[in-house]
Every structure is written in C-alpha cells, then in structure tokens.
Design a protein around this motif. Structure first.
Motif, mmCIF file in Angstrom:
data_model
loop_
_atom_site.group_PDB
_atom_site.id
_atom_site.type_symbol
_atom_site.label_atom_id
_atom_site.label_comp_id
_atom_site.label_asym_id
_atom_site.label_seq_id
_atom_site.Cartn_x
_atom_site.Cartn_y
_atom_site.Cartn_z
ATOM 1 N N SER A 1 2.530 7.263 6.279
ATOM 2 C CA SER A 1 3.957 7.508 6.027
ATOM 3 C C SER A 1 4.469 8.470 7.090
ATOM 4 O O SER A 1 3.744 9.355 7.532
ATOM 5 C CB SER A 1 4.124 8.151 4.654
ATOM 6 N N THR A 2 5.708 8.292 7.479
ATOM 7 C CA THR A 2 6.394 9.316 8.277
ATOM 8 C C THR A 2 7.498 9.945 7.433
ATOM 9 O O THR A 2 7.451 11.126 7.090
ATOM 10 C CB THR A 2 6.972 8.704 9.574
ATOM 11 N N ARG A 3 8.505 9.143 7.080
ATOM 12 C CA ARG A 3 9.700 9.666 6.397
ATOM 13 C C ARG A 3 9.420 10.229 5.017
ATOM 14 O O ARG A 3 9.892 11.309 4.665
ATOM 15 C CB ARG A 3 10.753 8.565 6.218
ATOM 16 N N THR A 4 8.703 9.461 4.198
ATOM 17 C CA THR A 4 8.568 9.851 2.789
ATOM 18 C C THR A 4 7.811 11.170 2.691
ATOM 19 O O THR A 4 8.259 12.109 2.023
ATOM 20 C CB THR A 4 7.860 8.734 1.996
ATOM 21 N N ARG B 1 1.292 8.539 -2.627
ATOM 22 C CA ARG B 1 1.433 7.161 -2.124
ATOM 23 C C ARG B 1 0.046 6.532 -2.136
ATOM 24 O O ARG B 1 -0.934 7.167 -1.750
ATOM 25 C CB ARG B 1 2.006 7.141 -0.703
ATOM 26 N N HIS C 1 9.052 1.844 -5.074
ATOM 27 C CA HIS C 1 9.251 3.013 -4.200
ATOM 28 C C HIS C 1 10.523 3.714 -4.703
ATOM 29 O O HIS C 1 11.566 3.679 -4.065
ATOM 30 C CB HIS C 1 9.411 2.537 -2.758
ATOM 31 N N PRO D 1 14.845 0.704 5.251
ATOM 32 C CA PRO D 1 14.040 1.860 4.807
ATOM 33 C C PRO D 1 13.246 2.486 5.948
ATOM 34 O O PRO D 1 12.816 3.635 5.843
ATOM 35 C CB PRO D 1 13.125 1.261 3.738
ATOM 36 N N LEU D 2 13.040 1.720 7.026
ATOM 37 C CA LEU D 2 12.235 2.130 8.180
ATOM 38 C C LEU D 2 10.776 2.322 7.732
ATOM 39 O O LEU D 2 10.553 2.616 6.562
ATOM 40 C CB LEU D 2 12.795 3.399 8.841
HETATM 41 N N1 CP Z 1 10.725 4.289 4.104
HETATM 42 C C1 CP Z 1 9.443 4.717 4.092
HETATM 43 O O1 CP Z 1 8.782 4.678 3.044
HETATM 44 O O2 CP Z 1 9.006 5.177 5.279
HETATM 45 P P1 CP Z 1 7.554 5.793 5.545
HETATM 46 O O3 CP Z 1 6.560 4.686 5.332
HETATM 47 O O4 CP Z 1 7.579 6.313 6.943
HETATM 48 O O5 CP Z 1 7.351 6.879 4.531
#
Ligand code: CP
Length: 312
Positions: free
Chosen positions: A49-52, A101, A129, A262-263
């Motif tokens: 993951s980056t954002r979450t 996660r 999610h 969501p990226l």
């Molecule tokens: N949108 C999202 O869940 O991004 P990550 O996988 O980077 O957390």
C-alpha cells in the motif's frame, strides 16, 4: 468483537456516514487537532500500500497519537508461521486500534472476531475497502455538492476491484444511477448486481466505454486491472489494456464531471488527463487523510467536534 470495528461499509449507517463527512470537513480545516494523546495505533499491512497506510499513519500523527506496525509482513513473525489469530491477539496487547490490510477476503472480519480492540479493514482481498469508500463519498460530495441522484460510471476491473464493491454498497442510500463498463471477464459480480436489485438501485452494463456513457456521467470512477488477483496471468495480459481514458474523450463531457480513481493507476488514465480540471484523483487521495482522521475517531469512540485543543 468491538462494536466500533469497521469491517464492511455496511457497518456505517447513513447518519454515521453523513456525520463522518462533516468531521472530515472539520479535519480539512484543522488537520492537527491533537486528540489522540496517549493512544497507540497499529498498522498491519500484509499487502502492499502507499496511500492507505501512509494516510492512516499521517492521520494518527497529526492527531497526536503514535503508530506501530509493519508494511511488509515478511518482517513479522507471520513469516515464521504465526497465525493471523495469534498476531492479532498479540498486537491487541499493545494498542488501542488495529488497522489491517490482508490479501484474504474475510481476514478483517476474522481479525475483528478474535479481539476486543477495534479493527479497521484497510482492504481484504477483492472484498471490501470501506475507508476508501468514505474518502470517495467525501470526494463526490465536495465536487458535486450532493450525493443523491448522480450518474456514476465505474470502469475497468469491476470483478476484483474492492473499492467499487464498497462504493456500490454505500451509494444505496443516495439513489445512484450506475453504469458498469467492463469486459466479460471483469464484469461486476452477480452478488453486487443482486444487491442493486434488492435495494432498487438502477444500473446498466456496457462493454463499450462510449461517448454516450462519458458525456452523461457526473462521476467516472476508473479502476486498475488487479493483476495480483488473477490466477491465470495470460488472462490478465488479455484484458489489462482494454480501457484507457484519454483527455480528448472528455471534450463533450458535463461541466460537473469529475474523474475519480482509487489509485495506483497503471495505464487506465492517460497522463494527458492529469491537467484537465475534471481530473480529481490526486485530490481524492488527499481527502483520504481527513476522512481517515474521522474514521479513527469513530473507532476509538471520540467525537472530535466536542473536544477543543490548543491547535484550533
Ligand atoms: N487506494 C488504495 O488503496 O491505494 P494503496 O493500495 O496505495 O493503499
């Protein structure tokens, strides 16, 4: 199980959703509202993951709490064979909240059932999610001024994309008109179409990402084809490039249209879209910080609007 756990988006009522959006708006104005003094939060990321992860961790830091955890399960004792149950029970000894996660569908439910500490599902396989959904709702509300009666077009991997599954369920409160654009292999699963039928949600399925669909959308929600969920990589190769949004495709789109994703993206949104004012996906990710601050407060039973701090 702690009643404040967030496993699926169905754990949040419509009233709670609206309250969380209000709190997210407060946090956008007051990101350093330090109300988690003395609280410790674990982020357990068994999947990348980056954002979450970073937005949850930033949220805790800005609220004045502290973080422990791992971003790579191979550095934890799960790599020695420790079960998820034992990991959760151990971490529960140390923290006030677990954010997890996991690649397995149902792992968040299971984790929430073996501990009294609240658990927030930060994504479980292709299932749900819910924290992404709350930032999606916040983004839709900010850009459209309402959540009700919108034409929402979901494009790409509707089979494995957990974000579209959670968003679809959340929108049942707001009378959406969905369009599902996907190839045969990646269609919206039957259980989610049944969910729409049971809840009186209108939807139409398309295989073409046509001008007619684009030009009548209020929201286009692009998704990445989830390579990591395919058992047959040849099938992934066949479907990975089917839908790409290019800037020229937006020429006759509605003024209020916003492009969400969501990226991470791979190639489903061309970079020439990024400077279009209708591209909202980077702002959307930023909104994740504020909505996750609100979700952390919900999990810990804190009403942030009732607490004054020196930072306000
Ligand atoms: N949108 C999202 O869940 O991004 P990550 O996988 O980077 O957390």
């Amino acid at each position: 199980m702690n009643p404040n756990s967030l496993v699926t988006i169905d754990d949040i009522s419509k009233d709670e959703m609206l309250a969380i959006l209000k709190e997210a708006s407060f946090f956008e104005e007051h990101p350093n509202h330090r109300i988690l003094e003395g609280r410790v939060v674990a982020t357990l990321f068994f999947e990348p993951s980056t954002r979450t992860r970073l937005s949850f961790e930033t949220a805790v830091n800005r609220l004045g709490g502290r973080i422990i955890g791992f971003s790579d399960a191979s550095t934890s004792s799960s790599s020695k064979g420790e079960t998820l149950k034992d990991t959760i029970k151990m971490v529960s000894n140390y923290v006030d909240l677990i954010i997890m996660r996991h690649h397995l569908e149902g792992a968040a439910r299971y984790a929430s059932e073996v501990t009294d500490v609240p658990v927030i599902n930060a994504g479980d396989g292709a299932n749900q999610h819910p924290s992404q959904t709350m930032l999606d709702l916040y983004s839709i509300y900010k850009t459209q001024g309402r959540l009700e009666n919108l034409n929402i077009t979901m494009v790409g991997d509707l089979k494995y994309g957990r974000t579209v599954h959670s968003l679809l369920m959340a929108m049942r409160h707001f009378n959406p008109n969905f369009r599902f654009v996907a190839c045969e292999e990646l269609k919206m699963p039957v259980e989610y179409k049944d969910f729409c039928d049971k809840n009186g949600i209108s939807y139409t399925e398309y295989t073409d990402f046509s001008p007619e669909v684009i030009n009548t959308s209020d929201i286009i929600y692009m998704t990445r084809v989830q390579r990591e969920r395919f058992s047959d990589l040849m099938e992934y190769e066949r479907v990975k490039n089917i839908y790409t949004l290019h800037n020229a495709m937006l020429d006759n789109s509605r003024e209020n249209l916003r492009i969400l994703h969501p990226l991470p993206r791979v190639n489903e949104i061309s970079q020439d879209v990024d400077d279009n004012p209708k591209a909202y996906y980077f702002d959307q990710a930023r909104n994740g910080l504020f909505t996750r601050q609100a979700l952390i407060c919900r999990a810990l039973g804190i009403n942030p609007l009732n607490i004054k701090t020196n930072d306000d």
